[in-house]
Enzyme design. Structure first.
Site, PDB file in Angstrom:
ATOM      1  N   ASP A 125       0.854  -1.197   0.000  1.00 28.82           N
ATOM      2  CA  ASP A 125       0.000   0.000   0.000  1.00 28.82           C
ATOM      3  C   ASP A 125       0.892   1.250   0.000  1.00 28.82           C
ATOM      4  O   ASP A 125       1.838   1.339   0.784  1.00 28.82           O
ATOM      5  CB  ASP A 125      -0.878  -0.032   1.262  1.00 28.82           C
ATOM      6  CG  ASP A 125      -1.894   1.092   1.318  1.00 28.82           C
ATOM      7  OD1 ASP A 125      -2.401   1.486   0.258  1.00 28.82           O
ATOM      8  OD2 ASP A 125      -2.192   1.556   2.444  1.00 28.82           O
TER       9      ASP A 125
ATOM     10  N   GLY B  87      -7.040   8.672   7.607  1.00 31.58           N
ATOM     11  CA  GLY B  87      -6.979   8.931   9.044  1.00 31.58           C
ATOM     12  C   GLY B  87      -8.322   9.226   9.692  1.00 31.58           C
ATOM     13  O   GLY B  87      -9.370   9.198   9.039  1.00 31.58           O
TER      14      GLY B  87
ATOM     15  N   SER C 180     -12.556   4.858   5.346  1.00 37.58           N
ATOM     16  CA  SER C 180     -13.125   4.530   6.656  1.00 37.58           C
ATOM     17  C   SER C 180     -14.256   5.497   7.008  1.00 37.58           C
ATOM     18  O   SER C 180     -14.220   6.672   6.647  1.00 37.58           O
ATOM     19  CB  SER C 180     -12.046   4.606   7.747  1.00 37.58           C
ATOM     20  OG  SER C 180     -11.241   3.459   7.739  1.00 37.58           O
TER      21      SER C 180
HETATM   22  P1  13P Z   1      -8.552   5.172   6.080  1.00 40.20           P
HETATM   23  O1  13P Z   1      -7.571   5.976   6.864  1.00 40.20           O
HETATM   24  O2  13P Z   1      -9.782   5.976   5.777  1.00 40.20           O
HETATM   25  O3  13P Z   1      -8.849   3.878   6.699  1.00 40.20           O
HETATM   26  O4  13P Z   1      -7.856   4.880   4.650  1.00 40.20           O
HETATM   27  C1  13P Z   1      -6.919   3.841   4.526  1.00 40.20           C
HETATM   28  C2  13P Z   1      -6.184   3.869   3.233  1.00 40.20           C
HETATM   29  O5  13P Z   1      -6.527   4.532   2.273  1.00 40.20           O
HETATM   30  C3  13P Z   1      -4.990   3.007   3.137  1.00 40.20           C
HETATM   31  O6  13P Z   1      -4.325   3.162   1.924  1.00 40.20           O
HETATM   32  O1  G3H Z   2      -2.917   5.183   3.807  1.00 40.07           O
HETATM   33  C1  G3H Z   2      -2.186   4.946   4.736  1.00 40.07           C
HETATM   34  C2  G3H Z   2      -2.437   3.801   5.608  1.00 40.07           C
HETATM   35  O2  G3H Z   2      -3.449   4.108   6.533  1.00 40.07           O
HETATM   36  C3  G3H Z   2      -1.165   3.308   6.223  1.00 40.07           C
HETATM   37  O3  G3H Z   2      -0.770   4.059   7.312  1.00 40.07           O
HETATM   38  O4  G3H Z   2       1.684   4.436   6.909  1.00 40.07           O
HETATM   39  O5  G3H Z   2       0.698   4.550   9.242  1.00 40.07           O
HETATM   40  O6  G3H Z   2       0.937   2.361   8.069  1.00 40.07           O
HETATM   41  P1  G3H Z   2       0.721   3.835   7.919  1.00 40.07           P
HETATM   42 ZN    ZN Z   3      -4.459   5.138   1.121  1.00 39.74          ZN
END
Ligand code: 13P
Ligand code: G3H
Ligand code: ZN
Length: 305
Positions: free
Chosen positions: A80, A179, A211
């Site tokens: 990701d 977030g 989210s």
């Molecule tokens: P949220 O912070 O809304 O859960 O989004 C997660 C996300 O896009 C991870 O790539």
């Molecule tokens: O989009 C980002 C994800 O929520 C991952 O967050 O880099 O803190 O693991 P992180």
């Molecule tokens: Zn994301």
């Protein structure tokens, strides 16, 4: 079984549902998500950010997901928001079945150049590639319509980007943000913009920052410090509209973090004498599983494994 994301997402877009993509960084989150997917007979994407890779180690993550993927449902292991090309290359070589290259903060030309590089590495090994165009920030963050239009994804630019890079799926900016701070208000998606994008971009579209505190899951609302029904991010109704208009992968991290934290708080306060981490983590696991199952219902992926 462990599979690449491209065919799963293509099928999802053509049939009108979305595959959930959950961020994982430890065994508890992974097991909860897998329990949910198996119960719901849903395909599932488990994704690890660069931060998660740094935290748990790529080898641990791959090993855990390989075991999880022995289940009789399609499971994708995906990077990701990969920004570091070396990390992406390493993941492709080590066994990830899908990667995201996130060059969204770079000038368009450089984003195209780097995405093409990743596509060449990945496709040689049967690994799928997600790319991103546009800046992810909540609509309410923009001070003017002009500023908003400059940051959200431009449909024509997105079509040109998809054609030039050969990526398998494309993350777009239509008003969501990452977030928990988005829970201060409702996030309204720019569905009109998405419709324009979907007319021109025929590969599956990805929605990040999706989210939205489930207002009927009491512990989550309480964790955020809001009354039930008060704290809301992306609404289920907007998610459904997005799926109708080409979104086939939806990313969820924050809702699972909230569930995990709410479960731990509850356990520590309800069981002050317990020192067995397995018992203390149980409510968190159950709550994460409940959240993941709810997402699968809303995204329409239930029964699609
Ligand atoms: P949220 O912070 O809304 O859960 O989004 C997660 C996300 O896009 C991870 O790539
Ligand atoms: O989009 C980002 C994800 O929520 C991952 O967050 O880099 O803190 O693991 P992180
Ligand atoms: Zn994301």
């Amino acid at each position: 079984m462990l599979v690449p994301s491209a065919p799963l997402l293509k099928k999802a877009r053509s049939k009108g549902y979305a595959v959930p993509a959950f961020n994982i960084n430890n065994l508890e989150v992974l097991k909860s998500v897998m329990d949910a997917a198996i119960k719901m007979k849903s395909p599932v994407i488990v994704q690890t950010s660069e931060g998660a890779i740094e935290y748990a180690g790529m080898e641990y993550l791959i090993a855990m997901v390989r075991v999880a993927a022995k289940a009789k449902i399609p499971v994708v292991l995906h990077v990701d928001h990969g920004k570091n090309l070396q990390t992406i290359k390493q993941a492709i070589d080590a066994g990830y079945t899908s990667v995201m290259y996130d060059g969204s903060s770079l000038p368009n030309k450089k984003n195209i150049e780097n995405t093409k590089k990743v596509v060449a590495w990945a496709h040689k090994k049967g690994v799928s590639v997600e790319a991103e165009i546009g800046v992810l920030a909540g609509i309410e963050d923009f001070v003017s319509v002009e500023e908003r239009d400059a940051k959200l994804t431009d449909p024509k630019q997105a079509a040109d980007f998809a054609k030039k890079t050969g990526c398998d799926s494309l993350a777009v900016a239509i008003g969501t943000s990452h977030g928990a701070y988005k829970f201060k208000g409702e996030t309204h998606l720019d569905i009109e913009r998405l419709k324009q994008i979907a007319k021109l971009v025929k590969i599956p579209i990805v929605l990040h920052g999706a989210s939205g505190v489930l207002e009927d899951v009491k512990a989550l609302a309480e964790c955020y410090g809001a009354k039930i029904g008060e704290a809301r991010g992306v609404l289920d109704a907007d998610i459904k509209q997005a799926i109708k208009n080409g979104v086939a992968k939806i990313n969820i991290d924050t809702d699972l973090r909230l569930a995990f934290t709410a479960g731990i708080r509850e356990a520590v306060s309800d069981m002050p004498k317990v020192i067995d981490p397995r018992k203390l983590l149980e409510p968190a696991n159950l709550l994460m599983r409940e959240v993941a199952m709810r997402k699968m219902e809303v995204f329409g992926s239930k029964g699609k494994a």
